[in-house]
Design a protein around this motif. Structure first.
Motif, short mmCIF file in Angstrom:
data_model
loop_
_atom_site.label_atom_id
_atom_site.label_comp_id
_atom_site.label_asym_id
_atom_site.label_seq_id
_atom_site.Cartn_x
_atom_site.Cartn_y
_atom_site.Cartn_z
N PRO A 33 54.80 43.68 39.07
CA PRO A 33 54.20 42.58 38.30
C PRO A 33 54.60 41.21 38.82
O PRO A 33 53.80 40.28 38.81
CB PRO A 33 54.73 42.80 36.88
CG PRO A 33 55.06 44.24 36.83
CD PRO A 33 55.52 44.61 38.20
N ILE A 34 55.82 41.08 39.31
CA ILE A 34 56.25 39.80 39.88
C ILE A 34 55.42 39.48 41.12
O ILE A 34 55.00 38.34 41.32
CB ILE A 34 57.75 39.84 40.18
CG1 ILE A 34 58.54 39.94 38.89
CG2 ILE A 34 58.19 38.63 41.00
CD1 ILE A 34 60.01 40.23 39.07
N GLN A 35 55.15 40.48 41.95
CA GLN A 35 54.35 40.26 43.15
C GLN A 35 52.91 39.90 42.79
O GLN A 35 52.28 39.12 43.49
CB GLN A 35 54.40 41.49 44.05
CG GLN A 35 55.76 41.71 44.64
CD GLN A 35 55.86 43.00 45.42
OE1 GLN A 35 54.99 43.84 45.35
NE2 GLN A 35 56.94 43.15 46.16
N LEU B 179 52.00 38.18 40.16
CA LEU B 179 52.04 36.76 39.79
C LEU B 179 52.13 35.87 41.03
O LEU B 179 51.48 34.81 41.09
CB LEU B 179 53.23 36.50 38.87
CG LEU B 179 53.12 37.08 37.47
CD1 LEU B 179 54.44 36.88 36.72
CD2 LEU B 179 51.98 36.47 36.72
N GLU B 180 52.91 36.27 42.01
CA GLU B 180 53.00 35.50 43.24
C GLU B 180 51.67 35.48 43.98
O GLU B 180 51.29 34.47 44.58
CB GLU B 180 54.09 36.07 44.14
CG GLU B 180 55.48 35.87 43.58
CD GLU B 180 56.53 36.63 44.35
OE1 GLU B 180 56.20 37.37 45.29
OE2 GLU B 180 57.72 36.48 44.00
N LEU B 181 50.95 36.59 43.94
CA LEU B 181 49.64 36.65 44.57
C LEU B 181 48.68 35.67 43.89
O LEU B 181 47.90 35.00 44.55
CB LEU B 181 49.08 38.07 44.50
CG LEU B 181 47.71 38.30 45.13
CD1 LEU B 181 47.77 38.04 46.63
CD2 LEU B 181 47.23 39.70 44.85
N GLY B 182 48.74 35.58 42.57
CA GLY B 182 47.90 34.63 41.84
C GLY B 182 48.19 33.20 42.25
O GLY B 182 47.29 32.38 42.40
N GLU B 183 49.46 32.89 42.45
CA GLU B 183 49.83 31.55 42.89
C GLU B 183 49.29 31.28 44.29
O GLU B 183 48.76 30.20 44.57
CB GLU B 183 51.35 31.41 42.88
CG GLU B 183 51.82 30.06 43.36
CD GLU B 183 53.34 29.98 43.45
OE1 GLU B 183 53.82 28.93 43.87
OE2 GLU B 183 54.02 30.97 43.11
N GLU B 184 49.38 32.25 45.16
CA GLU B 184 48.90 32.09 46.53
C GLU B 184 47.38 31.90 46.56
O GLU B 184 46.86 31.07 47.29
CB GLU B 184 49.31 33.30 47.36
CG GLU B 184 49.04 33.16 48.84
CD GLU B 184 49.89 32.10 49.51
OE1 GLU B 184 49.44 31.61 50.56
OE2 GLU B 184 50.97 31.76 49.02
N ILE B 185 46.67 32.70 45.77
CA ILE B 185 45.21 32.56 45.71
C ILE B 185 44.85 31.20 45.14
O ILE B 185 43.93 30.53 45.64
CB ILE B 185 44.60 33.71 44.88
CG1 ILE B 185 44.73 35.01 45.64
CG2 ILE B 185 43.14 33.42 44.55
CD1 ILE B 185 44.34 36.24 44.84
N GLY B 186 45.56 30.76 44.11
CA GLY B 186 45.29 29.44 43.53
C GLY B 186 45.49 28.32 44.53
O GLY B 186 44.73 27.36 44.57
N VAL C 168 61.54 54.20 41.73
CA VAL C 168 60.24 53.98 41.10
C VAL C 168 60.36 52.94 39.99
O VAL C 168 59.49 52.07 39.84
CB VAL C 168 59.66 55.31 40.57
CG1 VAL C 168 58.50 55.08 39.64
CG2 VAL C 168 59.25 56.19 41.73
N LEU C 169 61.42 53.01 39.19
CA LEU C 169 61.62 52.02 38.13
C LEU C 169 61.83 50.62 38.71
O LEU C 169 61.32 49.63 38.16
CB LEU C 169 62.80 52.42 37.26
CG LEU C 169 62.58 53.65 36.38
CD1 LEU C 169 63.86 54.01 35.63
CD2 LEU C 169 61.44 53.44 35.42
N ALA C 170 62.55 50.53 39.80
CA ALA C 170 62.75 49.23 40.45
C ALA C 170 61.42 48.68 40.95
O ALA C 170 61.13 47.49 40.83
CB ALA C 170 63.75 49.35 41.59
N ALA C 171 60.58 49.54 41.50
CA ALA C 171 59.26 49.11 41.96
C ALA C 171 58.39 48.68 40.79
O ALA C 171 57.61 47.73 40.90
CB ALA C 171 58.59 50.23 42.75
N ALA C 172 58.52 49.36 39.65
CA ALA C 172 57.73 49.01 38.47
C ALA C 172 58.09 47.62 37.96
O ALA C 172 57.25 46.92 37.38
CB ALA C 172 57.93 50.05 37.38
N VAL C 173 59.32 47.20 38.18
CA VAL C 173 59.73 45.85 37.79
C VAL C 173 59.22 44.83 38.80
O VAL C 173 58.80 43.74 38.44
CB VAL C 173 61.27 45.79 37.66
CG1 VAL C 173 61.74 44.36 37.50
CG2 VAL C 173 61.73 46.64 36.50
N CYS C 174 59.24 45.17 40.08
CA CYS C 174 58.90 44.22 41.13
C CYS C 174 57.40 44.00 41.29
O CYS C 174 56.97 42.92 41.65
CB CYS C 174 59.49 44.67 42.46
SG CYS C 174 61.28 44.68 42.47
#
Length: 81
Positions: A51-53, A55-62, A43-49
């Motif tokens: 937010p990164i995803q 940000l990547e989604l924002g780049e893809e939408i942009g 769960v902690l590893a997912a909590a780190v990953c």
């Protein structure tokens, strides 16, 4: 406590081994002494990953919603993509 709970919920299914080799194509295994601790770490590893995803989604939408239509309008469909 976690191991006992797991045995109650899933009798005769918990081996205490996470077969990492099935994911990587090798013979690696991780011995798990405490399933609850393993779940918390996952769960902690997912909590780190996550937010990164986001940000990547924002780049893809942009790219797809803003920049790509402008490039297609200016350079045509073949060069724009």
């Amino acid at each position: 406590m976690g191991t006992v709970l797991y045995f109650v919920l899933f009798p005769e299914q918990y081996s205490g081994i996470f077969n990492l080799g099935s994911l990587t194509g090798t013979e690696q295994v991780i011995h798990i002494a405490n399933p609850l601790q393993f779940c918390v770490i996952c769960v902690l590893a997912a909590a780190v990953c996550i937010p990164i995803q986001v940000l990547e989604l924002g780049e893809e939408i942009g790219w797809r919603e803003y920049l790509l239509p402008k490039q297609i309008a200016e350079y045509g469909a073949r060069k724009g993509t």
